[in-house]
Design a protein around this motif. Structure first.
Motif, PDB file in Angstrom:
ATOM      1  N   ASN A  51      -0.962  -3.538   4.334  1.00  0.00           N
ATOM      2  CA  ASN A  51      -2.105  -3.962   3.524  1.00  0.00           C
ATOM      3  C   ASN A  51      -3.080  -2.823   3.237  1.00  0.00           C
ATOM      4  O   ASN A  51      -4.057  -3.011   2.506  1.00  0.00           O
ATOM      5  CB  ASN A  51      -2.830  -5.134   4.190  1.00  0.00           C
ATOM      6  N   GLN A  52      -2.811  -1.633   3.815  1.00  0.00           N
ATOM      7  CA  GLN A  52      -3.698  -0.495   3.566  1.00  0.00           C
ATOM      8  C   GLN A  52      -3.002   0.623   2.795  1.00  0.00           C
ATOM      9  O   GLN A  52      -3.546   1.715   2.645  1.00  0.00           O
ATOM     10  CB  GLN A  52      -4.232   0.045   4.900  1.00  0.00           C
ATOM     11  N   VAL A  53      -1.805   0.353   2.304  1.00  0.00           N
ATOM     12  CA  VAL A  53      -1.023   1.406   1.669  1.00  0.00           C
ATOM     13  C   VAL A  53      -1.728   1.973   0.443  1.00  0.00           C
ATOM     14  O   VAL A  53      -1.727   3.195   0.223  1.00  0.00           O
ATOM     15  CB  VAL A  53       0.398   0.898   1.320  1.00  0.00           C
ATOM     16  N   HIS A  54      -2.377   1.139  -0.337  1.00  0.00           N
ATOM     17  CA  HIS A  54      -3.025   1.654  -1.538  1.00  0.00           C
ATOM     18  C   HIS A  54      -4.297   2.444  -1.207  1.00  0.00           C
ATOM     19  O   HIS A  54      -4.626   3.408  -1.919  1.00  0.00           O
ATOM     20  CB  HIS A  54      -3.329   0.506  -2.502  1.00  0.00           C
ATOM     21  N   ASP A  55      -4.983   2.062  -0.140  1.00  0.00           N
ATOM     22  CA  ASP A  55      -6.138   2.861   0.288  1.00  0.00           C
ATOM     23  C   ASP A  55      -5.697   4.255   0.706  1.00  0.00           C
ATOM     24  O   ASP A  55      -6.326   5.268   0.339  1.00  0.00           O
ATOM     25  CB  ASP A  55      -6.853   2.171   1.457  1.00  0.00           C
ATOM     26  N   VAL A  56      -4.615   4.327   1.483  1.00  0.00           N
ATOM     27  CA  VAL A  56      -4.107   5.623   1.935  1.00  0.00           C
ATOM     28  C   VAL A  56      -3.638   6.458   0.747  1.00  0.00           C
ATOM     29  O   VAL A  56      -3.944   7.661   0.640  1.00  0.00           O
ATOM     30  CB  VAL A  56      -2.958   5.425   2.944  1.00  0.00           C
ATOM     31  N   LEU A  57      -2.902   5.853  -0.151  1.00  0.00           N
ATOM     32  CA  LEU A  57      -2.397   6.598  -1.305  1.00  0.00           C
ATOM     33  C   LEU A  57      -3.527   7.086  -2.204  1.00  0.00           C
ATOM     34  O   LEU A  57      -3.459   8.198  -2.752  1.00  0.00           O
ATOM     35  CB  LEU A  57      -1.432   5.724  -2.107  1.00  0.00           C
ATOM     36  N   LYS A  58      -4.564   6.284  -2.352  1.00  0.00           N
ATOM     37  CA  LYS A  58      -5.699   6.712  -3.182  1.00  0.00           C
ATOM     38  C   LYS A  58      -6.383   7.926  -2.570  1.00  0.00           C
ATOM     39  O   LYS A  58      -6.738   8.886  -3.291  1.00  0.00           O
ATOM     40  CB  LYS A  58      -6.711   5.580  -3.346  1.00  0.00           C
ATOM     41  N   ILE A  59      -6.577   7.910  -1.240  1.00  0.00           N
ATOM     42  CA  ILE A  59      -7.214   9.059  -0.585  1.00  0.00           C
ATOM     43  C   ILE A  59      -6.358  10.304  -0.757  1.00  0.00           C
ATOM     44  O   ILE A  59      -6.860  11.390  -1.088  1.00  0.00           O
ATOM     45  CB  ILE A  59      -7.458   8.760   0.903  1.00  0.00           C
ATOM     46  N   CYS A  60      -5.062  10.152  -0.535  1.00  0.00           N
ATOM     47  CA  CYS A  60      -4.164  11.314  -0.652  1.00  0.00           C
ATOM     48  C   CYS A  60      -4.162  11.850  -2.081  1.00  0.00           C
ATOM     49  O   CYS A  60      -4.244  13.072  -2.298  1.00  0.00           O
ATOM     50  CB  CYS A  60      -2.744  10.923  -0.237  1.00  0.00           C
TER      51      CYS A  60
END
Length: 459
Positions: free
Chosen positions: A347-356
């Motif tokens: 459920n946090q994959v898009h948050d991580v990808l956005k930061i990267c």
């Protein structure tokens, strides 16, 4: 201190015919760190590095063949063959091979990569003749019996299954396929269940005979070794096997070429019921011969090479979104990859990808600070030296350098290249590499709405 020299001596037979050529490539103080190469008339190269202060030796034989040399129907043959060379020769059974090294407390193993294969043994210096005899016998006298091929097939299928069960490992194969497609570099080193099941003993034997000619092999040894003795022992082993019958052969040259990857915006997704989502966001990198690879190494270190790196600080330390997050580079003869890996809750994959993605865009546009670059240079210099503090690592450097570059570089030279990298060079590489539109690979239990948003990450 190690200095570079190219003193060459040629041995001749009683008829005056040259039979071997020896070069001192790097000369170390009091002999320590001295690197020598002898090329036998059959095209076999033998490279050693002498470390008189240790009591161990790592001996290896490198084959100039990897999974990129396979046709689609032969995918996995190189790795299959790696397993089969441990199954027995005319002189030794599989048990004899393993027992010989176990009996002296040694370690023996092998690995297959996309552009080379290596077989090695680490033993006490007094047991080096045994290691040479065993490993050379394996490389020159493998039987490749049909029953062994069938028996080992099950082992390799289990290895494929083990990789499939490890999404943190499997996602790297997925990323290579996402970036390189159905090409030799894009296909998995292990092969697939279908290709492994289709391989026969006869096909593997033909592959063996084609790619394990002495001209395709490099013998390496690092530790408390005497170069002349290693050459004599290796030569004797190959001659007994009839592997040096050709006297006019020359070693194969390092791979070359230049291929620009033009991938952008590709998304690879494997929807699996895993506890974490495993992601790699990346783009084309640099070939291993690119002069800018030193600056690329500094950039990679600053971005995701340690606890003080940009990505580690932003994703893990400040937000606690992942346990493992790092960046890496893969360089091949004609192209390369750069990737950022992270494992996080689905459920946090898009948050991580956005930061990267934001960090990559930020560095591409504005570069790294001078402090980040200088810290990364120091970190890279230190890790380079610390990574070469055992005979296994030195043996690996000798073999890879000989196969991939055709020359040996001293540790001091490597440190000098790293130290010479300037902030402007790092920023230029950041613009060129990170400024490209990325591609993405994901393994995890993503819901339909999450999967639908992945294209936005690489837009």
């Amino acid at each position: 201190m190690t200095s570079r020299t190219h003193r060459t001596t040629a041995r001749t037979s009683s008829e005056g015919r040259a039979v071997a050529r020896t070069q001192t490539l790097l000369k170390g103080a009091a002999g320590a760190g001295t690197v020598r190469r002898t090329t036998l008339p059959g095209g076999l190269r033998i490279v050693t590095e002498t470390l008189p202060t240790v009591r161990s030796v790592t001996f290896g034989i490198w084959a100039h063949v990897g999974s990129r040399d396979e046709t689609p129907s032969l995918n996995g043959a190189t790795h299959y063959l790696e397993h089969l060379l441990f199954k027995g020769t005319e002189r030794r059974s599989a048990l004899d091979i393993s027992a010989a090294v176990d009996a002296v407390g040694g370690e023996m193993n092998a690995f297959t990569a996309k552009e080379y294969t290596c077989y090695y043994a680490r033993v006490l210096d007094t047991d080096l003749p045994l290691a040479i005899d065993v490993v050379c016998d394996m490389l020159t006298g493998s039987l490749i019996e049909a029953e062994d091929v069938d028996a080992e097939r099950g082992v390799i299928l289990e290895e494929i299954a083990m990789t499939e069960d490890d999404p943190g490992d499997c996602v790297h194969d997925l990323f290579a396929h996402t970036m390189l497609g159905d090409t030799p570099l894009g296909r998995p080193v292990l092969g697939t269940v279908d290709t492994v099941n289709a391989l026969t003993a006869e096909r593997v034997r033909r592959f063996y005979k084609k790619h394990y000619d002495p001209t395709h092999l490099v013998v390496t040894a690092a530790g408390n070794v005497d170069h002349a003795k290693v050459v004599r022992q290796v030569r004797r082993a190959f001659e007994q096997a009839g592997a040096l019958d050709r006297t006019d052969a020359t070693p194969v040259a390092p791979r070359s070429g230049s291929r620009a990857l033009r991938t952008a915006g590709r998304v690879g997704l494997l929807n699996r019921k895993t506890e974490q989502a495993h992601v790699i966001l990346g783009m084309p990198g640099m070939a291993r011969t690119d002069d800018r690879r030193w600056a690329m190494g500094v950039l990679n270190t600053a971005l995701g090479g340690g606890m003080s790196s940009r990505l580690f600080q932003e994703v893990r330390e400040k937000r606690g979104l992942a346990y493992s997050v790092y960046s890496y580079t893969s360089g091949f003869a004609d192209c390369g990859l750069f990737g950022v890996y992270a494992g996080c809750r689905p459920n946090q994959v898009h948050d991580v990808l956005k930061i990267c993605r934001d960090e990559l865009d930020q560095v591409a546009t504005h570069g790294l600070s001078d402090d980040e670059i200088h810290r990364a240079i120091g970190q890279l210099r230190g890790s380079t030296v610390l990574g070469l503090e055992d005979t296994g690592a030195l043996m690996h450097r000798l073999g890879k350098s000989e196969l991939c570059w055709g020359e040996q570089m001293s540790v001091d030279e490597m440190l000098s290249w790293i130290a010479a990298v300037t902030p402007d060079e790092v920023r230029e590489v950041a613009r060129d590499v990170l400024g490209q539109r990325p591609s993405l690979s994901v393994i995890g239990p993503l819901k339909d709405r999450q999967a639908a948003r992945l294209d936005d990450v690489v837009a």
